[in-house]
Enzyme design. Structure first.
Site, mmCIF file in Angstrom:
data_model
loop_
_atom_site.group_PDB
_atom_site.id
_atom_site.type_symbol
_atom_site.label_atom_id
_atom_site.label_comp_id
_atom_site.label_asym_id
_atom_site.label_seq_id
_atom_site.Cartn_x
_atom_site.Cartn_y
_atom_site.Cartn_z
ATOM 1 N N GLU A 1 75.631 45.431 5.768
ATOM 2 C CA GLU A 1 74.957 44.606 5.670
ATOM 3 C C GLU A 1 75.633 44.058 4.477
ATOM 4 O O GLU A 1 75.677 42.958 4.175
ATOM 5 C CB GLU A 1 73.750 45.098 5.652
ATOM 6 N N HIS B 1 64.434 44.653 -12.473
ATOM 7 C CA HIS B 1 64.843 46.190 -13.197
ATOM 8 C C HIS B 1 65.000 47.250 -11.819
ATOM 9 O O HIS B 1 63.807 48.378 -11.939
ATOM 10 C CB HIS B 1 63.427 47.284 -14.341
ATOM 11 N N HIS C 1 65.925 37.871 -12.462
ATOM 12 C CA HIS C 1 66.518 39.283 -13.397
ATOM 13 C C HIS C 1 65.107 40.050 -12.928
ATOM 14 O O HIS C 1 64.424 39.746 -12.936
ATOM 15 C CB HIS C 1 65.946 38.812 -14.738
ATOM 16 N N GLU D 1 64.751 35.350 -21.542
ATOM 17 C CA GLU D 1 65.922 35.691 -20.888
ATOM 18 C C GLU D 1 66.324 34.317 -20.398
ATOM 19 O O GLU D 1 66.829 33.978 -20.143
ATOM 20 C CB GLU D 1 65.341 36.365 -19.619
ATOM 21 N N HIS E 1 69.813 49.050 -17.296
ATOM 22 C CA HIS E 1 69.462 47.862 -17.421
ATOM 23 C C HIS E 1 68.345 47.392 -16.522
ATOM 24 O O HIS E 1 67.006 47.293 -15.702
ATOM 25 C CB HIS E 1 69.065 46.766 -19.065
HETATM 26 O O1 2HA Z 1 61.769 40.152 -19.291
HETATM 27 O O2 2HA Z 1 63.329 42.243 -18.368
HETATM 28 O O3 2HA Z 1 65.443 42.148 -20.272
HETATM 29 C C1 2HA Z 1 61.037 41.266 -19.631
HETATM 30 C C2 2HA Z 1 63.017 41.869 -19.393
HETATM 31 C C3 2HA Z 1 64.000 41.457 -20.409
HETATM 32 ZN ZN ZN Z 2 64.825 42.972 -18.148
#
Ligand code: 2HA
Ligand code: ZN
Length: 274
Positions: A169, A141, A139, A116, A210
């Site tokens: 908050e 999840h 990033h 990414e 995602h």
């Molecule tokens: O790094 O999360 O979106 C692995 C991921 C790809």
């Molecule tokens: Zn990811």
């Protein structure tokens, strides 16, 4: 002169990647983070002066030429960064032509930056237009945010209002609300461009089914932003677990009062009557 491994930047990125893993947001190799550093930030380190390898960036990052990024590696586990930062992290300088990255430190077993990385760089470019202090793209999840992307319409006004009303908050931490892109294939320049376009208006962008992209001026801020959004989503999940019936909630008038009390401007498009 000191060694880069002992820097506050490496220490903090190790701490944040482990905390994110510990929150359950980075199964296996899920998640990636990049921290922008300047020549000035790096002037005291003796071991980052030579180019170790040259990497293809896969898009034009000329706007960031000469800037440095401390970034997690592709396929690497957030759980492990704290134990092996020299393998799982790399310090990359964007070359003058913007097409290549120069590895100055790390990725010692042949590693490459996260898949990414183009998305990160595009988001850095987008945010730097509005905020010269922009430093971090993260990033990961988060479970409850991902779950909500199955049960809720993918509408930014709806999500922003819902998340704002889950806790006092929220509005204070993300008064502009949250951006959402359609589901797209990860690791592509297309998802990077769509995310960066949303970063014109938001510091948080939801990737349906995602995860999430968050930005900030330092690692604590970007992490704290994601933490606050995911906390709101967790409360929403818990309301569901308690039967789902809402008896009382934060009203729009109370949202306005919050904004006033904390000196933030709530996105007018997302408040009732607008
Ligand atoms: O790094 O999360 O979106 C692995 C991921 C790809
Ligand atoms: Zn990811």
């Amino acid at each position: 002169m000191s060694k880069f491994i002992d820097s506050k930047y490496v220490k903090k990125i190790c701490e944040i990647t482990y905390a994110s893993y510990d929150h359950g947001w980075d199964e296996r190799n899920g998640g990636n983070v990049s921290l922008r550093l300047t020549v000035e930030d790096l002037k005291d380190f003796s071991d980052i002066a030579t180019v170790k390898r040259v990497l293809n960036l896969g898009f034009d990052a000329q706007k960031l030429a000469g800037q440095y990024f401390l970034v997690t590696g592709t396929g690497r586990y957030f759980r492990n960064v704290i134990k092996q930062p020299l393998l799982d992290l790399g310090l990359i300088r964007i070359a003058e032509d913007g097409q290549k990255g120069e590895l100055m430190w790390g990725f010692e077993d042949g590693g490459q930056p996260t898949s990414e990385f183009p998305s990160h760089l595009m988001s850095h470019i987008a945010r730097l237009q509005y905020d010269t202090q922009q430093r971090v793209v993260m990033h990961c999840h988060p479970t409850n945010i991902i779950a909500m992307s199955f049960t809720q319409d993918l509408d930014e006004r709806h999500w922003s209002r819902l998340l704002w009303k889950m806790q006092a908050e929220s509005l204070v931490v993300f008064p502009e609300g949250v951006g959402i892109i359609p589901y797209m294939t990860p690791g592509t320049n297309e998802i990077g461009a769509a995310t960066a376009a949303k970063m014109q208006d938001f510091r948080v962008v939801i990737w349906p089914h995602h995860g999430i992209f968050g930005v900030g001026s330092d690692l604590d801020e970007a992490f704290g932003l994601i933490e606050t959004v995911e906390k709101a989503a967790t409360i929403y999940s818990q309301i569901g677990a308690q039967g789902g019936q809402i008896k009382q909630e934060i009203t729009d008038e109370q949202l306005q009062q919050l904004a006033q009390a904390f000196g933030v401007t709530a996105n007018p498009k997302f408040l009732a009557g607008n």
